[in-house]
Design a protein around this motif. Structure first.
Motif, mmCIF file in Angstrom:
data_model
loop_
_atom_site.group_PDB
_atom_site.id
_atom_site.type_symbol
_atom_site.label_atom_id
_atom_site.label_comp_id
_atom_site.label_asym_id
_atom_site.label_seq_id
_atom_site.Cartn_x
_atom_site.Cartn_y
_atom_site.Cartn_z
ATOM 1 N N SER A 124 -5.754 2.863 8.645
ATOM 2 C CA SER A 124 -5.262 1.521 8.498
ATOM 3 C C SER A 124 -4.941 0.635 9.819
ATOM 4 O O SER A 124 -4.897 1.177 10.670
ATOM 5 N N LEU A 148 -4.771 -3.648 6.199
ATOM 6 C CA LEU A 148 -3.723 -3.302 4.812
ATOM 7 C C LEU A 148 -4.104 -4.040 3.791
ATOM 8 O O LEU A 148 -4.195 -5.343 4.041
ATOM 9 N N GLY A 149 -4.177 -3.312 2.500
ATOM 10 C CA GLY A 149 -4.488 -4.068 1.367
ATOM 11 C C GLY A 149 -5.716 -4.185 1.043
ATOM 12 O O GLY A 149 -6.313 -4.776 0.071
ATOM 13 N N ALA A 150 -6.777 -3.896 2.160
ATOM 14 C CA ALA A 150 -8.345 -4.295 1.795
ATOM 15 C C ALA A 150 -9.090 -2.910 0.994
ATOM 16 O O ALA A 150 -8.600 -1.909 1.166
ATOM 17 N N HIS A 151 -9.594 -3.569 -0.078
ATOM 18 C CA HIS A 151 -10.129 -2.591 -1.038
ATOM 19 C C HIS A 151 -11.773 -2.468 -1.156
ATOM 20 O O HIS A 151 -12.250 -1.702 -1.832
ATOM 21 N N PRO A 161 0.762 -1.161 -0.227
ATOM 22 C CA PRO A 161 0.004 0.153 -0.203
ATOM 23 C C PRO A 161 0.670 1.007 0.080
ATOM 24 O O PRO A 161 0.402 2.169 -0.566
ATOM 25 N N HIS A 208 -14.532 -1.353 0.729
ATOM 26 C CA HIS A 208 -14.852 -0.186 1.872
ATOM 27 C C HIS A 208 -16.526 -0.120 2.065
ATOM 28 O O HIS A 208 -16.737 0.608 3.018
ATOM 29 N N ILE A 241 -5.789 6.105 6.768
ATOM 30 C CA ILE A 241 -5.522 4.896 5.844
ATOM 31 C C ILE A 241 -4.425 5.465 4.922
ATOM 32 O O ILE A 241 -4.264 6.452 4.581
ATOM 33 N N ASN A 264 -1.899 3.769 -1.277
ATOM 34 C CA ASN A 264 -2.840 3.306 -2.321
ATOM 35 C C ASN A 264 -4.277 2.913 -1.696
ATOM 36 O O ASN A 264 -5.183 3.011 -2.301
ATOM 37 N N ASP A 265 -4.282 2.283 -0.456
ATOM 38 C CA ASP A 265 -5.376 1.899 0.403
ATOM 39 C C ASP A 265 -6.487 3.203 0.503
ATOM 40 O O ASP A 265 -7.596 3.158 0.188
ATOM 41 N N SER A 266 -5.581 4.248 0.939
ATOM 42 C CA SER A 266 -6.299 5.700 1.150
ATOM 43 C C SER A 266 -6.687 6.235 -0.549
ATOM 44 O O SER A 266 -7.934 6.619 -0.348
ATOM 45 N N PHE A 282 -10.165 4.045 -0.860
ATOM 46 C CA PHE A 282 -11.354 4.534 0.030
ATOM 47 C C PHE A 282 -11.743 5.947 -0.443
ATOM 48 O O PHE A 282 -13.038 5.904 -0.433
#
Length: 383
Positions: free
Chosen positions: A179, A210-213, A50, A215, A234, A237-239, A242
C-alpha cells in the motif's frame, strides 16, 4: 475534520464511544480529564477504511483487557474508562480528533492500533502531551518522545522469513508490492537489504493507493517478472481483494506469497481456495499453541462467544497494548509522562503472547513463520 471554531459540545460528542469493559455512554457525560479518579484511555482503532476489517476484533480485544485490568483494581488504583475513536479516516482528520480529546482533557493516555500513516499524524499532533502506546506491526525506528511502540519491526519479522524461504524454498527472485504509505515504503527499504543478504534479487516493486481495488496492471507486471516470491505489504481489506485476484489469475500455484500484515482475519476474507503457497511472519498467530495463548483464547471466546471474530495479530495487539500500559505504570509507580516512558526500558510484561521484553529498540518477542492452511495458519518455524 471538526473545526476548532465549533461549539464545545460539537467537538466532544461525535468522536468517541465510551465504555468500562462492557456498556457505553456518550462523551456528554462527565467532562474533564481524570474526574472521579478514572483513567480515561483514548483507543484509536480503525472502524472504517481498508484497515476497518480489524475493527470488530480489535474492540473485543481492548474490551477484554479493560475487564481484566479493572477486575484487578485498574491501573494504579484507577478504573479504566475506554473511549473509542475511529482511526480509519484520513490521518489529518484522525489527528484532529486526538487534538480535541487531549486539548479538552477527555483522555489521559492514547492507545493506537491503526496504520502508521495515522501514527505519524498523531505523534506530530499530541506527542509529549499524554503517553501514546502504539501496538501493531510497523516499520520500526519510532523514537518520538512520549510514543511507545510495541509491534513487530522488519528486522524481527521480515529478515528471518526471507532467509528461511531462500534456504528452504530456493527463493531468489522477489517482487514487492505494498500500500502507498509509510509502513510499506520504509519496510521495503529494509526488505531489499535482507533479500540481498539471502542471495536474492529484486525483480519488481509497486505501491498501490489505499482503497484501490483494480489490481490488473500490478498482476500483469508480476506475471511478466516471474518472481519466486511476492512479498505483499498491502493492508487490510485491500489485501483481501488483491490476494483473491492474484489466485483467480492462476498465480498462486506458480509463485509463493509472503504477507506482511497478514493474519487470520485477512485470511478468512481471502478464502481458503485462494491461499495456496501463502506464508506470513508474525509475533502472534491465533493458532499458536502456547500456555499463554491457550489461556488468552479461552478467556476471549468465553467472553464473546465461539463465533466472535478471530483475534488475529493486529486485533490482539490492542489487548497487548493495554496490558503493557498496566505493567509499565506499575513499574513506574506513576502515570506522569516522562517517568512512565523512562520505565519502559528493561520492562517485561505478559499478555496473549507470553512474556515480552522491552529494550531501546522496542519489544523483543518470538517470531513465527506460518503457512496458510485453509482458513488458518500453521506455524512452521519459530525464530
Amino acid at each position: 475534520m471538526i473545526s476548532l471554531d465549533a461549539p464545545y459540545h460539537a467537538l466532544r460528542v461525535p468522536p468517541a464511544m465510551r465504555h468500562r469493559g462492557g456498556g457505553g455512554r456518550t462523551l456528554r457525560d462527565e467532562p474533564g480529564r481524570g474526574r472521579h479518579g478514572r483513567l480515561r484511555i483514548g483507543h484509536f482503532v480503525p472502524l472504517s477504511g481498508p484497515a476497518g476489517i480489524w475493527g470488530p476484533a480489535s474492540l473485543h480485544n481492548a474490551d477484554l483487557a479493560v475487564r481484566e485490568i479493572n477486575a484487578r483494581g485498574g491501573i494504579l488504583g484507577r478504573e479504566i474508562e475506554l473511549l473509542t475513536f475511529d482511526a480509519g479516516g484520513a490521518p489529518g482528520e484522525v489527528a484532529g480528533l486526538a487534538c480535541d480529546a487531549v486539548g479538552f482533557g477527555e483522555v489521559d493516555v492514547i492507545v493506537g492500533g491503526h496504520i502508521s500513516a495515522v501514527r505519524v499524524a498523531l505523534r506530530d499532533a499530541i506527542a509529549g502531551q499524554v503517553p501514546y502506546v502504539y501496538t501493531p506491526i510497523y516499520e520500526g525506528g519510532e523514537r518520538t518522545p512520549g510514543v511507545l511502540a510495541i509491534g513487530e519491526t522488519p528486522p524481527q519479522q521480515s529478515r528471518p522469513a526471507i532467509a528461511w524461504l531462500a534456504e528452504q524454498r530456493r527463493a531468489q527472485r522477489w517482487y514487492l508490492i505494498g500500500s502507498d504509505y509509510v509502513w510499506p515504503w520504509l519496510s521495503h527499504l529494509a526488505v531489499k537489504q535482507y533479500i540481498a543478504e539471502a542471495g536474492g534479487r529484486l525483480v519488481g516493486e509497486d505501491f498501490v493507493p489505499l482503497g484501490a481495488h483494480d489490481h490488473d496492471v500490478y498482476l500483469r507486471r508480476i506475471e511478466e517478472a516471474r518472481p519466486d516470491v511476492v512479498l505483499i505489504s498491502i493492508i487490510g481489506n485491500d489485501s483481501v481483494i488483491f490476494n483473491r485476484a492474484f489466485a483467480e489469475r492462476g498465480l498462486a500455484a506458480r509463485m509463493l506469497r509472503l504477507g506482511g500484515a497478514m493474519d487470520e482475519t485477512v485470511l478468512l476474507g481471502i478464502g481458503a481456495d485462494n491461499t495456496e503457497n501463502m506464508f506470513a511472519a508474525s509475533g502472534y498467530f491465533a493458532s499458536t499453541r502456547t500456555a499463554a495463548n491457550d489461556a488468552f483464547r479461552e478467556r476471549y471466546f468465553g467472553a464473546f462467544g465461539l463465533h466472535a471474530p478471530v483475534p488475529g495479530a493486529t486485533a490482539q495487539s490492542n489487548y497487548e497494548g493495554l496490558h503493557f500500559l498496566k505493567a509499565l505504570a506499575d513499574r513506574a509507580g506513576t502515570l506522569d509522562l516522562w517517568p512512565l516512558v523512562a520505565a519502559a526500558d528493561g520492562l517485561t510484561y505478559s499478555a496473549g503472547r507470553g512474556p515480552i521484553g522491552m529494550g531501546g529498540r522496542g519489544a523483543d518477542m518470538p517470531i513465527y513463520l506460518a503457512e496458510a492452511d485453509g482458513h488458518d495458519f500453521r506455524p512452521l518455524k519459530l525464530f
